[in-house]
Scaffold this motif. Structure first.
Motif, mmCIF file in Angstrom:
data_model
loop_
_atom_site.group_PDB
_atom_site.id
_atom_site.type_symbol
_atom_site.label_atom_id
_atom_site.label_comp_id
_atom_site.label_asym_id
_atom_site.label_seq_id
_atom_site.Cartn_x
_atom_site.Cartn_y
_atom_site.Cartn_z
ATOM 1 N N UNK A 238 7.920 14.867 -2.519
ATOM 2 C CA UNK A 238 7.121 15.935 -1.947
ATOM 3 C C UNK A 238 5.639 15.765 -2.303
ATOM 4 N N UNK B 190 -6.171 12.236 -5.291
ATOM 5 C CA UNK B 190 -7.191 11.305 -5.747
ATOM 6 C C UNK B 190 -8.590 11.817 -5.458
ATOM 7 N N UNK B 191 -8.702 12.520 -4.323
ATOM 8 C CA UNK B 191 -10.039 13.016 -3.973
ATOM 9 C C UNK B 191 -10.493 14.089 -4.937
ATOM 10 N N UNK C 279 -10.792 16.891 3.843
ATOM 11 C CA UNK C 279 -9.557 17.636 4.103
ATOM 12 C C UNK C 279 -9.823 18.805 5.031
ATOM 13 N N UNK D 39 2.908 12.241 -0.247
ATOM 14 C CA UNK D 39 1.946 12.287 0.855
ATOM 15 C C UNK D 39 0.594 12.819 0.418
ATOM 16 N N UNK D 40 0.582 13.600 -0.657
ATOM 17 C CA UNK D 40 -0.660 14.235 -1.070
ATOM 18 C C UNK D 40 -1.524 13.355 -1.964
ATOM 19 N N UNK D 41 -1.060 12.123 -2.202
ATOM 20 C CA UNK D 41 -1.830 11.243 -3.080
ATOM 21 C C UNK D 41 -3.324 11.151 -2.715
ATOM 22 N N UNK D 42 -3.636 10.944 -1.424
ATOM 23 C CA UNK D 42 -5.065 10.849 -1.113
ATOM 24 C C UNK D 42 -5.825 12.117 -1.498
ATOM 25 N N UNK D 43 -5.180 13.266 -1.300
ATOM 26 C CA UNK D 43 -5.850 14.529 -1.650
ATOM 27 C C UNK D 43 -6.033 14.615 -3.157
ATOM 28 N N UNK E 62 0.781 -1.217 0.000
ATOM 29 C CA UNK E 62 0.000 0.000 0.000
ATOM 30 C C UNK E 62 0.812 1.265 0.000
ATOM 31 N N UNK E 63 2.051 1.173 -0.315
ATOM 32 C CA UNK E 63 2.863 2.374 -0.382
ATOM 33 C C UNK E 63 2.584 3.115 -1.675
ATOM 34 N N UNK F 34 -4.716 21.812 6.045
ATOM 35 C CA UNK F 34 -4.312 21.923 4.644
ATOM 36 C C UNK F 34 -4.759 23.295 4.166
#
Lengths: 130, 505, 300
Positions: free
Chosen positions: B220, B229-230, B273, B223-227, B211-212, B278
């Motif tokens: 940089x 994707x949203x 978020x 870490x923002x992948x979930x954001x 799950x990485x 953020x």
């Protein structure tokens, strides 16, 4: 020692804790000088707010059942109240008053009450030593 | 049964104002000058279509309504009840679409592509909503839905380009198209209705992958992948090809005004978020940026194509002589009070007529009159070619781009107003009216008194009125407006749903 | 000590003229645990969203750590953890990615706590959030909300829809946090048992205002419900008693919630109604009953 918390009880949680520790001390399940869990540990164990446990401990301390030694922890007092013969008599007397009240409500006299007491005593002995 | 269900469902007529307000606006303009009528054609048809599609799309929420799912309700009764429920509004929508179409088509001939465009929109939008409605069932992967929708948008755009080259559409085409659509909608719903509505539990699928984040992305960003994707969900990504194709196919401001919808589409998915530290500013940029880029990319592709066509042309005038026609960008503001005079080195002169461009008196400095010699005409033609070669048109292209950005930001601002904390406390219909009026005002910018490309016209006007300052003026306006958007966005209240109103006791 | 959270004169409505909160004054000290109760629609979620800066107050001022949550959102949110009832986590991302994101946002992220919570909740790190069960999703939300060791933890109906075991896990994790860090916790709940277990203080919202703001222990020992026959007195007579919070009709009786010690309450009732000591009842009640007495409807 085990402490049980019932949310539906008439007593608030801190009183439930207070009463159960008090009983354990009076019945000798907690010996004088024995170390108690810190209030934070007990809070985690009981899943109760630490402040609630602290309140119970504070009250127990002011009643003289336990004492906190800085940096070492909380201990049952060397001489907790209610364990001198005089105090034990006092407590027994209080229980006896309640008992007599009940027998009076049932319309029984002192003699009847005493005989019931005797009967209960015999039954208890038989139960312990069959 | 149907009557019982209808009683349960909310009356759909409350959406009528959403359709009637724009319709009234269109009627108002139809009473105006004749040229505007043709411009309004697309609006008259498009405006009722948007709520129509929305209405049909709304039905999809009901598909999985657990309340209905547990009741012993036959699915087709439910379906019919729903069709009847939205029927009132649907009928008004169709009526408006047909009414406008017939009114304008019988009145004058229209560029074929506009009519074709409308026909397609009439078909595509409700059909897309329908697709989403029927495919949106638990367990049905969303990417398939978006794929289906995407596949339909692509060819339909090609079809539109083909239709443009065909002879002008007639009213029959629209009539036929909409009747077919109505029939298709009802029958598809009827035949595709499942035996029962199942409220399936989610599949418990636990993958064994660590799950990485993929290692390709820079550290940089990971870490923002979930954001990412949203906000870049299919709801948003779907808009990018639409904006691109619209930017390429529609002249004027209209595609830019659609940018706001893309931005709004991205936000509901990023609600989580909100409780996190953020900053909102980059979020706004991340949502607005790609949408504007997609729009501009479409515009650039077309303007690049156009730039390869001759800009300076010879046209025949009424007196039979040839004249040099150049785009407005190459015209000049006329001096006040006196007619400008063009003098050739050998003494021949011509006083071209002065016309007005959005109130600014301008004249074509390269034209040649009926009485001028052929030499004069050739001289003017060379002149025009020279002027065009000086890179004037690239400056105009910059202006076009800036104006598109301006409109995109403006539409975003208008739509953001609905969530603005200061406006949100007022009555809901006040907010909706403010947004509707704002949006219609923007849409009005797309109307031009004659059949010129409004965007080109505006840039030409500004370029002529303020030859050196124009790009700076628009850029400043964009910045200012962007700040306003930012302000409203920062002060917005985004919550999934408003908490329940206090229960009356 | 500076309050962690402070509401001064805060009002908010969704429709003009229908305030959901009306000039609320209220504050929370560091390390305090506050249970927010009230009927559905009483304004609990609104209050919490105001505290999180998701809503703007119509009047008055909300301050967290002395800062405005809308004016200084980043600084405030760095110190707050939040779990909403309807938390919508990004369904397309995995737990690991979401944690990674939080770790990035909060430099003080506690990896050890994260690991122990992942273990306790037995959450599969690689699964997509959209594939989790409701309870698991809530656990992920809690994990994300507490692993940065916030100074204030805000839980909006954290136990909504969770089974008793999951609820207990939830409380345990919160209490551990309280113990280790002295985090202040603001939580709204309909589970009076939970409120009693971890709530030090209870705030009851009703009719857009704070009806009750007291320590839990005090509620249990210093509030009584008097049950008086409806033939003996009038409801107005009871409502006008000093310390009476609410009086309502229940079939043949009046129920009045009165603040004070038992003897005190008894004397007051006897003075007001002229009843003898055995002609009415004065009962201590568990929190749940008290809640119903205070905000439930009357029946006659």
């Amino acid at each position: 020692m085990h402490i049980a918390i019932h949310a539906s009880s008439d007593l608030p949680i801190y009183r439930q804790i207070l009463r159960q520790i008090e009983e354990a001390i009076l019945q000798g399940r907690l010996a004088p000088g024995e170390k108690l869990r810190s209030h934070r540990e007990l809070a985690e164990q009981l899943v109760v707010a630490p402040l609630t446990v602290k309140k119970a401990y504070d009250e127990l301390e002011s009643l003289g059942y336990i004492e906190t030694q800085r940096g070492r922890g909380t201990f049952v007092s060397a001489e907790p109240p209610g364990r001198t013969p005089l105090e034990q008599r006092e407590r027994l007397k209080a229980a006896a008053t309640t008992f007599l009240d009940l027998s009076r409500q049932a319309g029984l006299g002192l003699e009847d009450a005493v005989s019931i007491l005797r009967q209960a005593h015999t039954e208890q002995i038989e139960k312990v030593e069959p | 049964m149907i009557a019982q269900i209808l009683r349960l469902e909310r009356p759909s007529l409350k959406w009528l104002p959403l359709i009637l307000i724009p319709a009234a606006y269109v009627c108002l303009i139809l009473g105006g000058p004749k040229q505007i009528r043709q411009e309004i054609f697309i609006w008259g048809i498009f405006l009722p279509i948007v709520p129509l599609a929305g209405l049909l799309g709304m039905a999809k929420q009901w598909t999985c309504d657990p309340l209905i799912a547990v009741l012993p309700v036959p699915i087709r009764a439910l379906y019919l009840a729903r069709v009847i429920n939205v029927m009132g509004t649907l009928v008004v929508c169709w009526g408006l679409i047909l009414g406008f179409a017939l009114l304008v088509l019988t009145d004058s001939t229209l560029p074929g592509f506009q009519a074709a465009n409308c026909t397609l929109l009439v078909g595509i939008l409700p059909y897309l909503a329908l697709q989403a409605w029927h495919l949106h069932r638990p367990g049905f992967p969303k990417w398939i839905i978006s794929l289906v929708c995407g596949i339909q948008i692509g060819p339909s755009m090609l079809l539109e380009i083909w239709l443009r080259r065909q002879p002008p559409a007639t009213a029959d085409l629209i009539l036929l198209g909409s009747i077919l659509c109505a029939a298709a909608i009802v029958s598809v719903g009827w035949f595709l209705a499942p035996a029962a509505l199942i409220h399936q539990p989610r599949l418990q699928r636990t993958s064994t992958s660590p799950g990485g984040a993929p290692a390709i992305l820079p550290r940089r960003i990971t870490p923002f992948l979930p954001v990412l994707r949203s906000i870049y969900g299919w709801q948003y990504l779907m808009w990018l090809p639409i904006l691109f194709t619209q930017g390429a196919s529609q002249p004027g401001y209209f595609p830019a005004i659609m940018t706001g919808f893309a931005v709004i589409a991205a936000l509901p998915r990023s609600l989580w978020i909100q409780s996190l530290p953020v900053p909102r500013r980059p979020l706004l940029l991340a949502v607005l940026g790609p949408a504007i880029l997609a729009l501009l990319a479409g515009h650039w592709v077309v303007s690049f194509q156009k730039s390869r066509m001759p800009v300076v042309r010879l046209v025949e005038t009424s007196c039979g002589q040839a004249d040099v026609a150049v785009p407005f960008d190459l015209w000049r503001p006329a001096p006040s009070n006196s007619n400008p005079e063009i003098r050739a080195p050998w003494g021949e002169t011509y006083r071209p007529p002065v016309s007005t461009l959005l109130g600014l008196p301008v004249y074509n400095p390269f034209s040649s009159g009926c009485n001028n010699s052929d030499r004069f005409l050739q001289w003017q033609l060379r002149h025009a070619e020279f002027a065009n070669g000086r890179g004037l048109s690239s400056r105009i292209r910059l202006l076009d781009t800036l104006f598109l950005c301006l409109m995109a930001v403006a539409s975003t601002w208008v739509l953001f107003l609905t969530a603005w904390s200061r406006l949100r406390r007022t009555h809901r219909w006040t907010i909706i009216s403010v947004a509707a009026i704002g949006w219609l005002a923007l849409a009005s910018a797309n109307l031009s008194p004659n059949r010129f490309d409004v965007l080109g016209l505006t840039s030409a006007w500004l370029g002529l009125a303020f030859p050196n300052l124009a790009p700076w003026l628009v850029a400043a306006a964009i910045l200012l407006l962007y700040r306003m958007v930012e302000r409203v966005f920062l002060e917005s209240e985004y919550t999934l749903k408003t908490p329940p109103q206090p229960a009356g006791r | 000590m500076k309050p962690v959270l402070e509401f001064s004169n805060v009002s908010r409505s969704y429709k003009a003229g229908q305030p959901v909160l009306d000039r609320i004054n209220w504050s929370m000290e560091p390390g305090e645990v506050l249970g927010l109760i009230g009927r559905n629609g009483a304004g609990k979620t609104t209050l919490i969203r105001l505290a999180m800066g998701m809503l703007y107050p119509e009047g008055g001022e909300v301050r967290l750590f002395g800062l405005s949550p809308t004016g200084d959102p980043i600084a405030v949110k760095k110190r707050v953890g939040y779990v909403a009832e309807d938390q919508v986590l990004p369904s397309g991302s995995t737990i690991a990615e979401l944690i990674e994101f939080h770790r990035y946002l909060f430099p003080q992220w506690d990896a050890e706590l994260e690991r122990s919570l992942l273990d306790r909740f037995s959450l599969p790190k690689g699964s997509k959030i959209g594939k989790l069960s409701k309870g698991q999703a809530r656990e992920v939300a809690l994990l994300c909300a507490i692993c940065h060791r916030p100074e204030l933890l805000i839980l909006d109906e954290p136990a909504g829809g969770l089974d008793p075991a999951a609820r207990r896990d939830f409380l345990e994790a919160s209490i551990q946090l309280l113990n280790r860090e002295g985090t202040a916790i603001l939580f709204s709940s309909h589970h009076m048992g939970d409120i009693e277990r971890i709530g030090g203080r209870v705030v009851l919202l009703d009719d857009a205002a704070i009806l009750l703001d007291r320590q839990v222990a005090e509620l249990r020992e210093n509030i009584f419900v008097a049950v008086v026959s409806s033939t003996a007195t009038t409801i107005r007579n009871l409502s006008n008693l000093p310390g009476c919070l609410r009086a309502r009709t229940m079939f043949d009786n009046f129920h009045a919630v009165i603040v004070g010690s038992e003897t005190d309450v008894r004397t007051r009732i006897m003075a007001a109604t002229g009843l003898g000591p055995n002609e009415f009842q004065c009962l201590p009640v568990p929190l749940e009953e008290l809640f119903i007495e205070l905000v439930g409807g009357g029946r006659s």
